[in-house]
Design a protein around this motif. Structure first.
Motif, mmCIF file in Angstrom:
data_model
loop_
_atom_site.group_PDB
_atom_site.id
_atom_site.type_symbol
_atom_site.label_atom_id
_atom_site.label_comp_id
_atom_site.label_asym_id
_atom_site.label_seq_id
_atom_site.Cartn_x
_atom_site.Cartn_y
_atom_site.Cartn_z
ATOM 1 N N THR A 40 0.766 -1.123 0.051
ATOM 2 C CA THR A 40 0.085 -0.007 0.040
ATOM 3 C C THR A 40 0.970 1.239 0.012
ATOM 4 O O THR A 40 1.818 1.418 0.774
ATOM 5 N N TYR A 43 -2.809 6.230 2.023
ATOM 6 C CA TYR A 43 -4.257 6.255 2.339
ATOM 7 C C TYR A 43 -4.440 7.301 3.014
ATOM 8 O O TYR A 43 -3.726 8.184 3.716
ATOM 9 N N SER A 45 -7.360 9.007 5.962
ATOM 10 C CA SER A 45 -8.239 8.678 7.188
ATOM 11 C C SER A 45 -8.813 10.044 7.584
ATOM 12 O O SER A 45 -8.189 10.549 8.197
ATOM 13 N N ALA A 83 -5.106 10.894 -2.464
ATOM 14 C CA ALA A 83 -5.460 11.064 -0.957
ATOM 15 C C ALA A 83 -6.209 12.291 -0.934
ATOM 16 O O ALA A 83 -7.107 12.442 0.060
ATOM 17 N N HIS A 86 -9.835 12.143 -1.693
ATOM 18 C CA HIS A 86 -10.483 11.395 -0.561
ATOM 19 C C HIS A 86 -10.614 12.558 0.437
ATOM 20 O O HIS A 86 -11.874 12.598 1.090
ATOM 21 N N ARG A 98 -14.986 3.519 4.154
ATOM 22 C CA ARG A 98 -13.750 3.042 4.428
ATOM 23 C C ARG A 98 -12.823 3.394 3.107
ATOM 24 O O ARG A 98 -12.885 4.822 2.716
ATOM 25 N N ARG A 99 -12.169 2.695 2.522
ATOM 26 C CA ARG A 99 -11.116 3.170 1.647
ATOM 27 C C ARG A 99 -11.803 2.887 -0.090
ATOM 28 O O ARG A 99 -11.164 2.804 -0.997
ATOM 29 N N TYR A 100 -13.089 2.776 0.020
ATOM 30 C CA TYR A 100 -13.641 2.433 -1.306
ATOM 31 C C TYR A 100 -13.690 3.907 -2.240
ATOM 32 O O TYR A 100 -14.116 4.799 -1.751
ATOM 33 N N CYS A 101 -13.227 3.523 -3.428
ATOM 34 C CA CYS A 101 -13.181 4.766 -4.135
ATOM 35 C C CYS A 101 -14.255 4.611 -5.374
ATOM 36 O O CYS A 101 -14.524 3.785 -6.157
ATOM 37 N N GLU A 129 -11.728 -0.875 -4.606
ATOM 38 C CA GLU A 129 -10.685 -0.832 -3.549
ATOM 39 C C GLU A 129 -9.629 -0.643 -4.235
ATOM 40 O O GLU A 129 -9.179 -1.077 -5.370
ATOM 41 N N ARG A 130 -8.515 0.359 -3.647
ATOM 42 C CA ARG A 130 -7.117 0.356 -4.053
ATOM 43 C C ARG A 130 -7.295 0.848 -5.412
ATOM 44 O O ARG A 130 -6.455 0.219 -6.138
#
Length: 236
Positions: A40, A43, A45, A83, A86, A98-101, A129-130
């Motif tokens: 990774t 990310y 948060s 990032a 996000h 969460r980290r879903y695009c 994801e990712r």
């Protein structure tokens, strides 16, 4: 030497430039961390940190320093801008769980001159994801990145043992040009203790439940009838 001060001053410089050039300066300040999460590169948060006494909150942008010495600086900056999208969503849009695009994230990234793609190529999925992407020639990100790199910008410090935290494909793709400025740091590309995961983690693309199993399974979620995808960042 002040490696901590140097590293975070460089990351803040990059944040300030991209915030101004791509987001009209509307993004709130974030707290940078360096995290060596397997496979990774970084990310985001939201509201991860709180300030003592006054209750202020700050988002986190984590970057993996193992990538700093084996990919071009523009690729690290691409991770940062993904990032930042996000971050923009968290404050002005509707982020995925969460980290879903999601589609909004993909559309915003594309408007900045980065084409979202799971594979980094034109045929890759735009959401999931990712998701990363590839740089659009002459796009806003490329122009902003050129402005940053012409300001004598660099990432002064890099992880000397990237093979412990970076995929073999990334290491093999590292060119002599990318490594040339780090020769004095004695970057070790070989992993002395390679490990192979015995199981693969799969995560549902919709409800984000996870299961583990052997590699190359084709799985479907009975809760929402969506497909499971390999969660490359979390081998079991």
């Amino acid at each position: 030497m002040r490696p901590t001060q140097e590293t975070y001053a460089e990351l803040q410089q990059a944040f300030d430039l991209f915030n101004g050039e791509l987001f009209s300066g509307e993004l709130p300040a974030c707290l940078f961390t360096l995290q060596r999460e397997k496979k990774t590169d970084g990310y985001f948060s939201p509201n991860q940190f709180g300030r003592r006494h006054d209750g202020s909150k700050a988002d986190e942008i984590a970057l993996n320093p193992a990538y700093f010495g084996v990919v071009p600086i523009r690729e690290v900056m691409l991770t940062l801008v993904c990032a930042l999208v996000h971050c923009w969503q968290a404050h002005f849009g509707s982020p995925g769980r969460r980290r879903y695009c999601n589609r909004e994230w993909a559309d915003k990234l594309e408007s900045l001159g980065v084409m979202p793609s799971k594979t980094g190529k034109p045929e890759g999925k735009r959401t999931g994801e990712r998701i990363r992407g590839y740089i659009v020639e002459g796009g806003r990100f490329e122009l902003a990145c050129q402005k940053l790199l012409t300001a004598e910008f660099e990432l002064s410090w890099a992880d000397r043992f990237p093979a412990r935290h970076v995929s073999a494909e990334t290491l093999l793709a590292a060119t002599e040009e990318e490594m040339s400025e780090l020769e004095g740091a004695e970057i070790e590309l070989a992993d002395e203790t390679p490990t192979k995961p015995s199981r693969t983690k799969y995560t549902c693309t919709t409800c984000e439940t996870s299961v583990w199993g052997k590699a190359e399974l084709q799985l479907g979620c009975r809760v929402c009838n969506s497909a499971y995808e390999v969660n490359e960042g979390e081998p079991a």
